[in-house]
Design a protein around this motif. Sequence first.
Motif, PDB file in Angstrom:
ATOM      1  N   HIS A 131     -55.840  18.506  25.842  1.00 37.16           N
ATOM      2  CA  HIS A 131     -55.979  19.918  26.244  1.00 37.16           C
ATOM      3  C   HIS A 131     -56.842  20.029  27.491  1.00 37.16           C
ATOM      4  CE1 HIS A 131     -53.978  22.062  22.980  1.00 37.16           C
ATOM      5  NE2 HIS A 131     -54.595  21.305  22.088  1.00 37.16           N
ATOM      6  N   ARG A 149     -55.085  18.713  30.740  1.00 37.28           N
ATOM      7  CA  ARG A 149     -54.034  19.628  31.217  1.00 37.28           C
ATOM      8  C   ARG A 149     -54.647  20.882  31.837  1.00 37.28           C
ATOM      9  NH1 ARG A 149     -51.623  17.460  26.604  1.00 37.28           N
ATOM     10  NH2 ARG A 149     -52.394  19.118  25.239  1.00 37.28           N
ATOM     11  N   GLN A 168     -54.259  22.206  35.710  1.00 27.68           N
ATOM     12  CA  GLN A 168     -53.894  23.564  36.124  1.00 27.68           C
ATOM     13  C   GLN A 168     -54.851  24.085  37.187  1.00 27.68           C
ATOM     14  OE1 GLN A 168     -53.622  26.122  32.669  1.00 27.68           O
ATOM     15  NE2 GLN A 168     -52.252  24.713  31.588  1.00 27.68           N
ATOM     16  N   TYR A 201     -50.159  13.592  31.949  1.00 23.90           N
ATOM     17  CA  TYR A 201     -51.025  14.674  31.500  1.00 23.90           C
ATOM     18  C   TYR A 201     -50.367  15.498  30.399  1.00 23.90           C
ATOM     19  CZ  TYR A 201     -53.582  13.488  35.755  1.00 23.90           C
ATOM     20  OH  TYR A 201     -54.286  12.830  36.720  1.00 23.90           O
TER      21      TYR A 201
END
Length: 509
Positions: free
Chosen positions: A157, A160, A164, A509
Amino acid sequence: MDPETLRELLVWGITWAVLYVGFRYVLNSRKKRKLPPGPSGWPLVGSLPLLGPMPHVTLYNLAKKHGPILYLKLGTSAMVVASSPETAKAFLKTLDLNFSNRPGNAGATYLAYDSQDMVWAPYGPRWKMLRKVCNLHLLGGKALDDWQPVREAEMGHMLRLILQHSSRRSNPVVNIPEMLNLSMANMLGQIILSKRVFATEGAEANEFKDMVVELMTSAGLFNIGDFIPSLAWMDLQGIQRNMKKLHKRFDALLTRMIQEHQSSSHLRRSQDFLDIIMSHRENADGDGGRLTDVHIKSLLLNLFTAGTDTSSSIIEWAVAELIHNPEIAKRAQREMDTVIGRERKLKESDIANLPYLVAICKETFRKHPSTPLSLPRVADQDCLVDGYFIPKDTKLMVNVWGIGRDPDLWEKPLEFNPDRFLTPKGSKIDPRGNDFELIPFGAGRRICAGTRMGIKLVEYILGSLIHSFNWDLPPNQKQLNMDEAFGLALQKAVPFVATPSPRLALHVY
């Protein structure tokens, strides 16, 4: 005067004479005994004004002048500070039992439910029971292995989410402490409560982080009322008032956690950590006795504050040092590329084959220990250390930060140099409490309960951040601020943001 009255007066006179002589003997014998050296201090307040906003630095400088065992009068209290591996070992190993309790203070009273938690609780059956349950079901070796999939999933988590951020054109930066706090709170939440505490980053997660930092900061302050009890009611620094307000916020959060956990019990297929702890509420058997809701909330407070802030502060400092020393980051990445490659993420099992990464972690523990001054202990009885007399009720602190900066122990201690832990001697130094030149989690029976977890999280999360991304300063920032802010946990004075750029294949990822 009748004989009976005369006899009573004679008995009382002899009794008081014996008591007086005994008292004077004890007083004189203590005066003759040699106390450790230290500053003379001021009337009434002692050395309190000398400590300043960075007491770990002040105590380090005083130790250079007076020696590795430093004695200070702080108000009406006495405190001894150990500033070398030898003196730390004498207090925390040789005299461990005599210093197994903690002194009461405002933090224990107003934040930790009046010492009902595991950190400040008296050394005794309930403390032992809490440590045993935590080791067995959360913090011990087997328990950590059992929740390895949770760490791996939460690490996914985080990576990723960082990816972003890196893809945003307008502001491709990451607030490192907020990101770490979010991830660690969710890791703990899944084990303790069977749920992620925060679904994603945002106001709620940031508020929790601010509360944790405020707790760690306020609990680390030298409160005048702790050292001059007659002035405690005045709360001259406003510390107690702020602690009470913060406690109400934490208590509301913890109460809500427990209530939500109880209401969802029918949805769980297996017991989580809170279920196990709650079972002790009904079970009064055993040495620890029955736990109340206050005991349970205070334990959750320990786990969610120390469990998130201490490790995250270490990782934050490490990333800052790697940006400050880019050649070290590149060398670590070369090691990882050789061992892991760029087609998969780092696994915890890889760490045994990454000695340079482990050396980076140890070097961060040395230079930026999460707890610069060990949590205080108190002498239950008079004792002798290196020929110095330590009176009963003397408070003890170990300057972990100072030991890590000692030039007699470390060559060029102000430099960040992981190579010092790759030598035959340095590679054998372990931060788990047995090598007293490196004790970031303390030592002895009151060593941090989360030592194993803290080391594992630092190695795994820091390794993942180094392997998965290149890190740099934001485009508009030319210099990295490395100033410290004192507290129970050593924070960076300026919030740390950095720009990540992915270095693995995107499908990883």
